[in-house]
Scaffold this active site. Structure first.
Site, PDB file in Angstrom:
ATOM      1  N   ASN A   9       0.940  -1.373  -0.165  1.00 44.71           N
ATOM      2  CA  ASN A   9      -0.078   0.213   0.073  1.00 44.71           C
ATOM      3  C   ASN A   9       1.122   1.331  -0.168  1.00 44.71           C
ATOM      4  O   ASN A   9       1.471   1.660   1.043  1.00 44.71           O
ATOM      5  CB  ASN A   9      -0.965   0.011   1.328  1.00 44.71           C
ATOM      6  CG  ASN A   9      -1.911   1.130   1.276  1.00 44.71           C
ATOM      7  OD1 ASN A   9      -1.685   1.891   0.564  1.00 44.71           O
ATOM      8  ND2 ASN A   9      -2.726   1.136   2.253  1.00 44.71           N
ATOM      9  N   ARG A  90      -2.426  -2.199  -3.560  1.00 45.99           N
ATOM     10  CA  ARG A  90      -3.670  -1.131  -3.485  1.00 45.99           C
ATOM     11  C   ARG A  90      -3.413   0.095  -4.365  1.00 45.99           C
ATOM     12  O   ARG A  90      -2.394   0.670  -4.190  1.00 45.99           O
ATOM     13  CB  ARG A  90      -3.607  -0.756  -1.833  1.00 45.99           C
ATOM     14  CG  ARG A  90      -4.845   0.356  -1.963  1.00 45.99           C
ATOM     15  CD  ARG A  90      -4.708   0.805  -0.292  1.00 45.99           C
ATOM     16  NE  ARG A  90      -6.148   1.717  -0.171  1.00 45.99           N
ATOM     17  CZ  ARG A  90      -6.136   2.822   0.538  1.00 45.99           C
ATOM     18  NH1 ARG A  90      -5.175   2.842   1.207  1.00 45.99           N
ATOM     19  NH2 ARG A  90      -7.326   3.420   0.585  1.00 45.99           N
ATOM     20  N   HIS A 179     -12.210   3.503  -0.441  1.00 52.05           N
ATOM     21  CA  HIS A 179     -12.507   2.474   0.843  1.00 52.05           C
ATOM     22  C   HIS A 179     -13.262   1.383   0.348  1.00 52.05           C
ATOM     23  O   HIS A 179     -13.799   0.416   1.132  1.00 52.05           O
ATOM     24  CB  HIS A 179     -13.132   3.016   2.051  1.00 52.05           C
ATOM     25  CG  HIS A 179     -12.497   4.154   2.839  1.00 52.05           C
ATOM     26  ND1 HIS A 179     -12.861   4.999   3.550  1.00 52.05           N
ATOM     27  CD2 HIS A 179     -11.082   4.379   3.206  1.00 52.05           C
ATOM     28  CE1 HIS A 179     -12.059   5.720   4.222  1.00 52.05           C
ATOM     29  NE2 HIS A 179     -10.846   5.174   3.678  1.00 52.05           N
ATOM     30  N   HIS A 207     -17.465   2.987   7.543  1.00 46.15           N
ATOM     31  CA  HIS A 207     -15.812   2.735   7.714  1.00 46.15           C
ATOM     32  C   HIS A 207     -15.219   4.092   8.446  1.00 46.15           C
ATOM     33  O   HIS A 207     -15.288   5.021   7.643  1.00 46.15           O
ATOM     34  CB  HIS A 207     -15.243   2.564   6.284  1.00 46.15           C
ATOM     35  CG  HIS A 207     -13.698   2.537   6.472  1.00 46.15           C
ATOM     36  ND1 HIS A 207     -13.049   1.391   6.263  1.00 46.15           N
ATOM     37  CD2 HIS A 207     -12.865   3.452   6.752  1.00 46.15           C
ATOM     38  CE1 HIS A 207     -11.672   1.621   6.363  1.00 46.15           C
ATOM     39  NE2 HIS A 207     -11.361   3.034   6.692  1.00 46.15           N
ATOM     40  N   ASN A 210      -9.146   7.433  10.107  1.00 47.68           N
ATOM     41  CA  ASN A 210      -8.802   8.633   9.851  1.00 47.68           C
ATOM     42  C   ASN A 210      -9.727   9.509   8.656  1.00 47.68           C
ATOM     43  O   ASN A 210     -10.081  10.507   8.774  1.00 47.68           O
ATOM     44  CB  ASN A 210      -7.322   8.939   9.592  1.00 47.68           C
ATOM     45  CG  ASN A 210      -6.442   8.820  10.523  1.00 47.68           C
ATOM     46  OD1 ASN A 210      -6.726   9.408  11.791  1.00 47.68           O
ATOM     47  ND2 ASN A 210      -5.423   7.991  10.919  1.00 47.68           N
ATOM     48  N   GLY A 211      -9.598   8.674   7.706  1.00 47.03           N
ATOM     49  CA  GLY A 211     -10.633   8.800   6.586  1.00 47.03           C
ATOM     50  C   GLY A 211     -11.937   8.233   6.901  1.00 47.03           C
ATOM     51  O   GLY A 211     -11.780   7.219   7.812  1.00 47.03           O
ATOM     52  N   ARG A 240     -10.169  16.154   7.302  1.00 46.12           N
ATOM     53  CA  ARG A 240     -10.846  16.617   6.141  1.00 46.12           C
ATOM     54  C   ARG A 240     -12.392  16.966   6.499  1.00 46.12           C
ATOM     55  O   ARG A 240     -13.108  16.330   7.313  1.00 46.12           O
ATOM     56  CB  ARG A 240     -11.089  15.308   5.034  1.00 46.12           C
ATOM     57  CG  ARG A 240      -9.734  15.079   4.304  1.00 46.12           C
ATOM     58  CD  ARG A 240      -9.835  13.818   3.452  1.00 46.12           C
ATOM     59  NE  ARG A 240      -9.066  12.888   3.863  1.00 46.12           N
ATOM     60  CZ  ARG A 240      -9.142  11.403   3.505  1.00 46.12           C
ATOM     61  NH1 ARG A 240     -10.179  11.022   2.957  1.00 46.12           N
ATOM     62  NH2 ARG A 240      -8.097  10.602   4.037  1.00 46.12           N
ATOM     63  N   ASP A 281      -6.615  13.137  16.026  1.00 43.06           N
ATOM     64  CA  ASP A 281      -7.048  11.638  16.496  1.00 43.06           C
ATOM     65  C   ASP A 281      -8.120  11.529  17.427  1.00 43.06           C
ATOM     66  O   ASP A 281      -8.397  12.539  18.298  1.00 43.06           O
ATOM     67  CB  ASP A 281      -5.693  11.286  17.467  1.00 43.06           C
ATOM     68  CG  ASP A 281      -5.590   9.890  17.501  1.00 43.06           C
ATOM     69  OD1 ASP A 281      -4.933   9.145  16.748  1.00 43.06           O
ATOM     70  OD2 ASP A 281      -6.217   9.539  18.342  1.00 43.06           O
ATOM     71  N   GLY A 331     -14.705   3.149  14.149  1.00 45.02           N
ATOM     72  CA  GLY A 331     -15.856   2.467  14.162  1.00 45.02           C
ATOM     73  C   GLY A 331     -15.573   1.019  15.033  1.00 45.02           C
ATOM     74  O   GLY A 331     -16.607   0.731  15.568  1.00 45.02           O
ATOM     75  N   GLU A 332     -14.293   0.555  15.048  1.00 47.68           N
ATOM     76  CA  GLU A 332     -14.005  -0.784  15.871  1.00 47.68           C
ATOM     77  C   GLU A 332     -14.104  -0.430  17.491  1.00 47.68           C
ATOM     78  O   GLU A 332     -14.289  -1.385  18.110  1.00 47.68           O
ATOM     79  CB  GLU A 332     -12.962  -1.242  15.155  1.00 47.68           C
ATOM     80  CG  GLU A 332     -13.242  -1.748  13.881  1.00 47.68           C
ATOM     81  CD  GLU A 332     -11.854  -2.241  13.210  1.00 47.68           C
ATOM     82  OE1 GLU A 332     -10.740  -2.526  13.785  1.00 47.68           O
ATOM     83  OE2 GLU A 332     -11.710  -2.053  11.935  1.00 47.68           O
ATOM     84  N   GLU A 383      -8.083  -4.844   4.829  1.00 46.96           N
ATOM     85  CA  GLU A 383      -8.083  -4.475   3.546  1.00 46.96           C
ATOM     86  C   GLU A 383      -7.114  -5.157   2.890  1.00 46.96           C
ATOM     87  O   GLU A 383      -7.019  -5.869   1.875  1.00 46.96           O
ATOM     88  CB  GLU A 383      -7.620  -3.005   3.437  1.00 46.96           C
ATOM     89  CG  GLU A 383      -8.904  -2.228   3.674  1.00 46.96           C
ATOM     90  CD  GLU A 383      -8.580  -0.623   3.999  1.00 46.96           C
ATOM     91  OE1 GLU A 383      -8.130  -0.430   4.837  1.00 46.96           O
ATOM     92  OE2 GLU A 383      -8.974   0.185   2.808  1.00 46.96           O
TER      93      GLU A 383
END
Ligand code: ADP
Length: 397
Positions: A9, A90, A179, A207, A210-211, A240, A281, A331-332, A383
Site C-alpha cells: 500500500n 492497493r 475505501h 468505515h 482517519n478517513g 478533512r 486523532d 468504528g471498531e 484491507e
C-alpha cells in the site's frame, strides 16, 4: 496455490506492506515506512523473529521500497526466495477504466499513471510502488486492487453530480467512491456473521478511520457511498471537512484571496476534527471532551450529526436496512460514536444494546439488542487480507 502474498500500500507519504497467507489469513510479516521525503523518516518491520525499528531519512518512494526489500533480506530470506506467489497493490483511483482487480502489465501501469489527474497524491505513489516491486520480483504476478472498484456499480442517479454534463464528461467528474476494498470485505463478513447470503441483505457500512466513508449496499452491490470524485466528500474526518457548501470555496477565493492550493490544504489537512478542535486523532479528541473542552465537544457533535444524516439517507435509499456495520479505527473502538450515531432510533427498529456495545473485543460481534429488527455489528476491517485474496483469486482462480 499456497504461499504468501506480498501486499503493498504505497500511499502519499507512507508505504505499508504485509506478507500474508490468503487462505489462513496468517500474517507472516508486516511493516510501515513513514514520513517519506522528510528528514525524520521511519521504518518499522515486524517479522517472525523480531522487530526492526529505524529512523533515517528516506528520499522518495523508490528508496523506501528498496529499503523494505533490503531489510526483509537482512533479517531473513530475500523476498525472491520467500515463496511469494503474487503481489497485490492497493491502487487508489481506477477511474472509469478499472472495475475489478487487474493483472498488471505495462499497459495497466500506464493507465494507472494516466488517472493521476483524479488522484494526484496517490496514483503516482501507487505507480512507483508497482514499478519497483515489478523490478525486484519480476517472476511473480502483480495485481492491482482498486479502492474505487466496488463502487463501479453505483446507479447513475447516485454517481452523477448535477452539473453541466459536458463539463462533467470532459473532466471525468462523477462519484467514484473510495475505501471500496474495505466496504466489500466488511459487508461480506457481516453477511457471513449473520449466516445470510449478501444477495438477501440491505446493508449500511460505516468505515470510520482517519478517513471516513459510509456506503449503502443492496444485495451485495453498492448503491451509494459518501466519498465522491475524491475522498474529500461526505463524513467529517480527522483532517478533512467532508461535505461543505461548494459556495464556501468560491467565497474563500473571492473574499480572502486564498488560492486553490491553499483551499486544498485547508479542506484536506486543516479541517474536520482537527479544524474544529485542534486534534485529528479521535482518542485525543475524547480526552479533550472529557476535560470539558467546548471546541472538542462541538467537533464530536458535528461528527455524529453528519454520520446520523448519512445513516438516515441510506436507510431511505435502501428502502429499509437489515444490518448496519461499524469498522475502521473509530468504528471498531469508539463506544460513544456507535451509541450516539444510532441513539433514539427504536421506532426505526434500530436498538444498540449498551452492555454489548461497551464490551471490549477485537472480534466480529453484534452490538444490537435482541429486540432490534436491524442487526448492528462491529467488524474489524482487513484491507490487506482482502487484497491478498483478490490477487490470489485472480491469478489462481
Ligand atoms: P486509517 O484511516 O489511517 O487507516 P484507522 O482506521 O487506523 O485509520 O483509524 C484511526 C482512528 O481510529 C484515529 O482517530 C484513532 O484515534 C481511532 N482509534 C483507534 N483506536 C481507538 C480506540 N481504542 N478508541 C477510540 N478511537 C480509536
Amino acid at each position: 496455490m499456497s504461499g504468501t502474498v506480498l501486499v503493498i500500500n504505497s500511499g502519499s507519504s507512507s508505504i505499508k506492506f504485509q506478507l500474508v497467507h490468503p487462505d489462513t489469513a496468517e500474517l507472516v510479516a508486516h511493516g510501515l515506512i513513514e514520513r517519506i521525503g522528510e528528514p525524520d523518516g521511519h521504518i518499522v518491520y515486524n517479522h517472525s523473529t523480531g522487530l526492526v525499528d529505524r529512523n533515517l531519512p528516506i528520499a522518495d518512494h523508490r528508496d523506501g521500497l528498496k529499503l523494505v526489500l533490503d531489510i526483509v533480506a537482512e533479517v531473513g530470506r530475500p523476498l525472491r526466495e520467500a515463496g511469494v506467489i503474487a503481489v497485490g497493490h492497493r491502487v487508489v483511483h481506477g477511474g472509469n477504466v478499472f472495475s475489478a482487480p487487474t493483472l498488471i502489465d505495462d499497459a495497466v501501469v500506464a493507465e494507472i499513471a494516466d488517472l493521476s489527474a483524479l488522484a494526484p497524491l496517490h496514483n503516482p505513489a501507487n505507480v512507483i510502488g508497482i514499478e519497483v516491486a515489478r523490478e525486484e520480483l519480476p517472476d511473480v504476478p502483480h495485481v492491482a486492487v482498486f479502492d474505487t472498484a466496488f463502487f463501479h456499480t453505483l446507479p447513475a442517479a447516485a454517481s452523477t453530480y448535477a452539473i453541466d454534463r459536458d463539463v462533467a464528461t470532459a473532466n471525468q467528474i462523477r462519484r467514484y467512491g473510495f475505501h471500496g476494498t474495505s466496504h466489500e470485505y466488511v459487508s461480506g463478513r457481516a453477511a457471513a456473521f449473520l449466516g445470510k447470503d449478501p444477495a438477501e441483505l440491505n446493508q449500511i457500512v460505516l468505515h470510520l478511520g482517519n478517513g471516513a466513508s459510509a456506503s449503502a449496499i443492496k444485495g451485495g452491490k453498492a448503491i451509494d457511498t459518501s466519498m465522491g470524485l475524491t475522498p474529500l466528500e461526505g463524513l467529517v474526518m480527522g483532517t478533512r471537512s467532508g461535505d461543505i457548501d461548494p459556495g464556501i470555496i468560491l467565497h474563500l477565493n473571492r473574499n480572502s484571496g486564498m488560492t486553490v492550493d491553499q483551499i486544498d490544504d485547508l479542506l484536506n489537512r486543516r479541517s474536520g476534527l482537527k479544524g474544529l478542535s485542534g486534534v485529528n486523532d479521535f482518542r485525543a479528541l475524547l480526552e479533550l471532551v472529557d476535560a470539558g473542552d467546548q471546541d472538542a465537544k462541538l467537533a464530536y457533535d458535528v461528527y455524529v450529526h453528519r454520520l446520523r444524516k448519512y445513516i438516515g439517507a441510506y436507510i431511505v435509499a435502501l428502502g429499509g436496512v437489515d444490518v448496519i456495520t461499524f469498522t475502521g479505527g473509530v468504528g471498531e473502538n469508539n463506544i460513544g460514536v456507535r451509541r450516539d450515531s444510532l441513539a433514539g432510533l427504536g421506532r426505526l427498529g434500530i436498538e444498540v444494546d449498551d452492555a454489548l456495545n461497551t464490551t471490549k473485543s477485537r472480534d466480529e460481534r453484534r452490538i444490537s439488542a435482541a429486540s432490534s429488527a436491524t442487526a448492528v455489528l462491529v467488524v474489524p476491517t482487513n484491507e490487506e487480507l482482502a487484497i491478498a485474496r483478490a490477487a490470489q483469486a485472480l491469478v489462481f482462480g
